[in-house]
Design an enzyme around this catalytic site. Structure first.
Site, mmCIF file in Angstrom:
data_model
loop_
_atom_site.group_PDB
_atom_site.id
_atom_site.type_symbol
_atom_site.label_atom_id
_atom_site.label_comp_id
_atom_site.label_asym_id
_atom_site.label_seq_id
_atom_site.Cartn_x
_atom_site.Cartn_y
_atom_site.Cartn_z
ATOM 1 N N ASP A 212 -21.095 113.373 -40.501
ATOM 2 C CA ASP A 212 -21.962 113.051 -41.628
ATOM 3 C C ASP A 212 -21.269 111.996 -42.488
ATOM 4 O O ASP A 212 -20.105 112.157 -42.869
ATOM 5 C CB ASP A 212 -22.248 114.303 -42.457
ATOM 6 C CG ASP A 212 -23.301 114.037 -43.516
ATOM 7 O OD1 ASP A 212 -24.493 114.196 -43.214
ATOM 8 O OD2 ASP A 212 -22.915 113.668 -44.650
ATOM 9 N N ILE A 213 -21.978 110.888 -42.740
ATOM 10 C CA ILE A 213 -21.394 109.813 -43.546
ATOM 11 C C ILE A 213 -21.303 110.269 -44.999
ATOM 12 O O ILE A 213 -22.295 110.698 -45.595
ATOM 13 C CB ILE A 213 -22.236 108.534 -43.439
ATOM 14 C CG1 ILE A 213 -22.336 108.086 -41.973
ATOM 15 C CG2 ILE A 213 -21.648 107.411 -44.287
ATOM 16 C CD1 ILE A 213 -23.240 106.889 -41.747
ATOM 17 N N GLU B 198 -28.190 110.308 -42.085
ATOM 18 C CA GLU B 198 -26.831 109.789 -41.881
ATOM 19 C C GLU B 198 -25.979 110.718 -41.037
ATOM 20 O O GLU B 198 -24.752 110.627 -41.031
ATOM 21 C CB GLU B 198 -26.153 109.567 -43.252
ATOM 22 C CG GLU B 198 -25.852 110.825 -44.029
ATOM 23 C CD GLU B 198 -26.993 111.312 -44.890
ATOM 24 O OE1 GLU B 198 -26.727 112.051 -45.846
ATOM 25 O OE2 GLU B 198 -28.158 110.955 -44.619
#
Length: 333
Positions: free
Chosen positions: A205-206, A248
């Site tokens: 996960d960004i 994301e």
């Protein structure tokens, strides 16, 4: 018995009907073999010519056997298999020349066949040639139909493959999409439960991605997603599976690797992403948090994801830009 019927002395029979034709046929075969090697582009014509010479040799040797004249049609039969009109026409011309040469030059054939018989043979040759043209035309028609069907099937197959790829690929990041992830995960979990596959799931996960979109715009965010996906794909192997799970978030299914190999790869991906500068962000970088869960037989696909997701949650809430491995199952402690 045959020698008695023909009333030919044994020595003369062997010389005329065995030795002589055998030597001639050997010479024809040797010349044909040499011509095929030297004239590779015209080997079809060489074979048709050789077939004509062989039939002429056999017919002239046994000129008393009138029915052997029909053997002259053999080159025409051979030419049909090439599916080309010019080769068939070449064979017909060869056969016509061979027939009239034998009729005019071979005394036995000229004596045994009258002028009317020669005309009748020429007529049979003409009719047989017409039939050969008909067979060839029908064969070419069937071949073209088969070729068209094959090309249509190939085009349909390619289109199906492309459509299947499009249906399973995320257009922005060129990774697999959410649907494809579930399809492959179910299949891999089944193999892992049978004890034939090592399987690990990593969820990436960004970090602070909403801030990226709010500050630099969604176009910049898209470029970041593409770069992160590119790094993940470049670090994984052909047996691994990278997919965009949503927004994301990315998932990676690692197969046929030990836990340590997978952990090292995940850390390599995380550090590579953290050290990459993005032009769309004015040279700044982004980081990712990762949750990693090794699969054990009987865990099931739901628990596989939930445990990796819990590890990701812990990574997010313990400082971000880190990899957290899911805690061992109670049954494994």
């Amino acid at each position: 018995m045959f020698l008695q019927i023909t009333k030919v002395p044994t020595e003369e029979f062997v010389r005329l009907y065995i030795v002589k034709p055998t030597l001639i046929l050997i010479v024809i075969v040797i010349l044909a073999e040499s011509s095929v090697r030297l004239l590779k582009k015209h080997h079809d014509y060489v074979l048709i010519t050789s077939a004509t010479l062989i039939t002429v040799t056999i017919t002239s040797i046994h000129s008393s056997l009138e029915y052997l004249l029909f053997f002259l049609f053999f080159p025409i039969m051979i030419s049909i298999f090439y599916f080309q009109y010019k080769k068939l026409l070449y064979a017909i011309i060869n056969t016509g020349i061979a027939f009239f040469s034998l009729y005019l030059l071979d005394p036995d054939i000229h004596e045994s066949i009258s002028s009317i018989g020669a005309i009748a043979m020429a007529g049979i040759l003409f009719i047989y040639s017409g039939i050969a043209f008909g067979v060839l035309a029908r064969g070419r028609e069937a071949f073209m139909h088969l070729r068209t069907s094959y090309e249509s099937n190939q085009e349909l197959l390619v289109r199906t493959i492309l459509m299947d790829k499009l249906a399973k690929t995320d257009a922005l990041t060129d990774t697999y999409n959410h649907m494809a992830y579930h399809e492959y995960k179910d299949h891999l979990v089944e193999q892992a439960d049978n004890g034939g596959l090592s399987l690990h799931l990593a969820i990436l996960d960004i970090d602070n991605f909403k801030k990226v979109n709010d500050t630099y715009g969604h176009k910049a965010g898209d470029e970041v997603l593409q770069k992160v996906a590119s790094i993940a794909r470049s670090k994984t192997g052909s047996n691994d599976f990278v997919a965009r799970y949503g927004g994301e978030e990315f998932v990676i299914l690692f197969t046929e690797k030990s836990f340590q190999e997978v952990h090292d790869l995940v850390e390599d991906i995380r550090s590579s992403i953290a050290s990459t500068h993005h032009d769309a962000l004015n040279g700044l970088n982004v980081t990712v948090s990762i949750g990693l869960n090794p699969y054990s037989p009987g865990m099931g696909k739901e628990e596989l994801f939930l445990r990796a997701d819990s590890a990701l949650y812990e990574a997010k809430h313990s400082g971000k830009n880190r990899t957290v491995v899911a805690s061992p199952r109670l049954a494994e402690v």
